[in-house]
Design an enzyme around this catalytic site. Structure first.
Site, PDB file in Angstrom:
ATOM      1  N   HIS A 116      44.961  35.151  48.950  1.00 55.37           N
ATOM      2  CA  HIS A 116      45.402  35.374  47.199  1.00 55.37           C
ATOM      3  C   HIS A 116      47.039  35.465  46.824  1.00 55.37           C
ATOM      4  O   HIS A 116      47.336  36.296  46.611  1.00 55.37           O
ATOM      5  CB  HIS A 116      44.867  36.781  46.638  1.00 55.37           C
ATOM      6  CG  HIS A 116      43.257  36.691  46.364  1.00 55.37           C
ATOM      7  ND1 HIS A 116      42.436  37.949  46.702  1.00 55.37           N
ATOM      8  CD2 HIS A 116      42.565  36.155  46.797  1.00 55.37           C
ATOM      9  CE1 HIS A 116      41.774  37.736  45.814  1.00 55.37           C
ATOM     10  NE2 HIS A 116      40.845  36.292  46.854  1.00 55.37           N
ATOM     11  N   TYR A 123      31.915  41.982  45.909  1.00 61.01           N
ATOM     12  CA  TYR A 123      31.556  41.548  47.001  1.00 61.01           C
ATOM     13  C   TYR A 123      30.417  41.958  47.723  1.00 61.01           C
ATOM     14  O   TYR A 123      29.065  41.964  48.097  1.00 61.01           O
ATOM     15  CB  TYR A 123      32.488  40.677  48.310  1.00 61.01           C
ATOM     16  CG  TYR A 123      32.988  39.078  47.553  1.00 61.01           C
ATOM     17  CD1 TYR A 123      32.865  38.010  47.014  1.00 61.01           C
ATOM     18  CD2 TYR A 123      34.357  39.297  48.009  1.00 61.01           C
ATOM     19  CE1 TYR A 123      33.508  37.056  46.679  1.00 61.01           C
ATOM     20  CE2 TYR A 123      34.823  38.318  46.787  1.00 61.01           C
ATOM     21  CZ  TYR A 123      34.809  37.418  46.517  1.00 61.01           C
ATOM     22  OH  TYR A 123      35.203  36.194  46.275  1.00 61.01           O
ATOM     23  N   GLU A 156      37.922  33.117  35.675  1.00 63.77           N
ATOM     24  CA  GLU A 156      38.924  33.444  34.290  1.00 63.77           C
ATOM     25  C   GLU A 156      39.586  32.229  33.452  1.00 63.77           C
ATOM     26  O   GLU A 156      40.054  30.972  34.465  1.00 63.77           O
ATOM     27  CB  GLU A 156      39.256  34.119  33.886  1.00 63.77           C
ATOM     28  CG  GLU A 156      38.621  35.565  34.684  1.00 63.77           C
ATOM     29  CD  GLU A 156      39.454  36.871  34.367  1.00 63.77           C
ATOM     30  OE1 GLU A 156      38.734  38.065  34.668  1.00 63.77           O
ATOM     31  OE2 GLU A 156      39.948  36.362  33.550  1.00 63.77           O
ATOM     32  N   GLN A 171      45.125  31.636  53.815  1.00 67.20           N
ATOM     33  CA  GLN A 171      45.505  30.793  52.860  1.00 67.20           C
ATOM     34  C   GLN A 171      46.746  30.519  52.266  1.00 67.20           C
ATOM     35  O   GLN A 171      47.330  30.323  51.529  1.00 67.20           O
ATOM     36  CB  GLN A 171      44.435  31.776  51.288  1.00 67.20           C
ATOM     37  CG  GLN A 171      43.432  31.919  51.456  1.00 67.20           C
ATOM     38  CD  GLN A 171      42.894  32.629  49.301  1.00 67.20           C
ATOM     39  OE1 GLN A 171      43.593  33.337  48.749  1.00 67.20           O
ATOM     40  NE2 GLN A 171      41.484  33.146  50.315  1.00 67.20           N
ATOM     41  N   TYR A 198      45.344  42.357  31.408  1.00 62.42           N
ATOM     42  CA  TYR A 198      44.033  41.260  31.414  1.00 62.42           C
ATOM     43  C   TYR A 198      43.032  41.718  32.216  1.00 62.42           C
ATOM     44  O   TYR A 198      42.124  41.356  32.746  1.00 62.42           O
ATOM     45  CB  TYR A 198      44.422  39.756  32.649  1.00 62.42           C
ATOM     46  CG  TYR A 198      44.828  39.133  31.017  1.00 62.42           C
ATOM     47  CD1 TYR A 198      44.374  38.108  30.350  1.00 62.42           C
ATOM     48  CD2 TYR A 198      46.226  39.006  31.102  1.00 62.42           C
ATOM     49  CE1 TYR A 198      45.091  37.334  29.629  1.00 62.42           C
ATOM     50  CE2 TYR A 198      47.266  38.499  30.165  1.00 62.42           C
ATOM     51  CZ  TYR A 198      46.953  37.471  29.158  1.00 62.42           C
ATOM     52  OH  TYR A 198      46.928  36.574  28.041  1.00 62.42           O
TER      53      TYR A 198
END
Length: 394
Positions: A170, A285, A264, A102, A274
């Site tokens: 991420h 997972y 979200e 990513q 949060y």
């Protein structure tokens, strides 16, 4: 490279991509909700060009569109006064990026006073020692020549993820300037390490607030506790916040990918937690449950959750005139959802009002100067990577 002046851009450096940008998130799939628009999308779609692993884009005040490619390229399209003729080019001086998974070149935004200072901000993955890496944010002066090339000058790194960790997932590293132009907000993913999202000595799994030069504002919630890491934290308990945008009323919203379920959308409030990974409306997972938000009300609960997931990738608040019914709504790109998702905001609440199927993973959404909506398809397996322009259907 010669300047191009065309009605529609040809393919730009098409290359095969060996793996999807979000291989884990995309595996969840997404079932269409009741709001799915089955037929008659309210817009016409025109292809503007194709790019090699495009990730983000932004319009400059003069209407030129900058597009980042994950491998470390910045391309630009000059729409030449808003007409159909276009000029495309490349930007040199881009820093070396750690490309893989990513990671790579990420977000790009202009300084609010770009007309006077020519500064742009970009995020990217940077390699570290012992096979570690982390996201960084840099700013540089952008010089666009009259031909088809430009360059970055005086590049300066103003923020880094701390600590650098192994893995290539991420990063998040989305950028948004506050409406007054004084502060830069940065989303920092948990790097798939879970616990750092609650660790005040790490800036992973956080949303950060710094000055335009990377300094720590004295009214940040943990400024008095000192340090560049803790002092920059604005909110915590985030997983992979890939959407970061200010609504027309000046409030900051974000969306993030959940694990197996529980994507979200959050109203971001100063100093708020949060909850991730302590709470989530999704599960691990491997099937292990994570307590839902309503089991621990001390954490800030999301305004919207999606299960099955949509894998939200990007977000803007629409303010144009071409789609008057969309004004004030959030437009969210969906990767596994392969859609453009429209969300209405009312006070502190939000709800999905429409989902427009696109037939491809949508990586980025942006509003053009004339109110048209531009979307980047996510390149996957050598297909996609297109830049599309959406205008009202006739």
């Amino acid at each position: 490279m010669r300047a191009l002046s065309l009605v529609l851009l040809p393919a730009i450096a098409l290359a095969a991509c060996g793996q999807p940008s979000e291989p884990v998130e995309a595996a969840n799939g997404a079932a269409p909700p009741a709001a799915m628009v089955e037929d008659g999308r309210p817009f016409a779609v025109a292809e503007v060009g194709q790019f090699d692993e495009p990730w983000a884009m932004t319009f400059l005040p003069n209407g030129i569109l900058l597009i980042t490619e994950k491998k470390g390229n910045i391309r630009f399209i000059d729409f030449m006064g808003g007409g159909q003729q276009q000029r495309l080019g490349s930007i040199s001086g881009v820093p070396q990026v750690d490309h893989g998974g990513q990671g790579g070149l990420g977000d790009i935004v202009p300084h609010p006073d770009f007309r006077n200072n020519s500064l742009i901000y970009l995020s990217y993955a940077e390699a570290g020692p012992n096979d570690t890496r982390g996201a960084v944010v840099a700013r540089a002066r952008l010089v666009l020549d009259q031909a088809d090339e430009g360059r970055l000058e005086n590049l300066q790194v103003i923020w880094r993820q701390d600590p650098k960790v192994t893995g290539r997932g991420h990063y998040a590293h989305k950028l948004a300037f506050s409406p007054d132009g004084r502060y830069l907000f940065i989303s920092s993913g948990d790097r798939q390490k879970f616990d750092p999202a609650q660790d005040m000595n790490a800036n992973l799994g956080k949303i950060l607030r710094v000055t335009d030069a990377g300094g720590i504002p004295s009214d940040n919630p943990w400024y008095d506790q000192g340090g560049a890491v803790r002092g920059a934290i604005w909110s915590l308990g985030h997983r992979n916040p890939l959407g970061l945008a200010f609504a027309p009323d000046g409030r900051l919203w974000s969306h993030e990918m959940g694990p197996a379920g529980g994507d979200e959308m959050n109203l971001i409030e100063r100093g708020s937690n949060y909850g991730y990974p302590i709470v989530s409306n999704g599960d691990h997972y491997d099937g292990r449950p994570i307590p839902d938000h309503d089991t621990q009300p001390q954490f800030n609960a999301p305004e919207i959750t999606w299960t099955p997931v949509i894998s939200p990738s990007s977000m803007i608040f629409y303010t144009g005139s071409l789609f008057p019914e969309w004004r004030g709504n959030a437009l969210i790109g969906a990767l596994s959802g392969e859609a453009l998702v429209r969300v209405a905001i009312s006070g502190n609440s939000a709800r999905e009002v429409a989902r427009y199927p696109m037939g491809q993973r949508i990586r980025e959404v942006e509003q053009g100067p004339d109110g048209a909506v531009y979307v980047l398809e996510d390149e996957r397996g050598g297909s996609g990577g297109k830049l599309l322009r959406l205008t009202p259907a006739r």
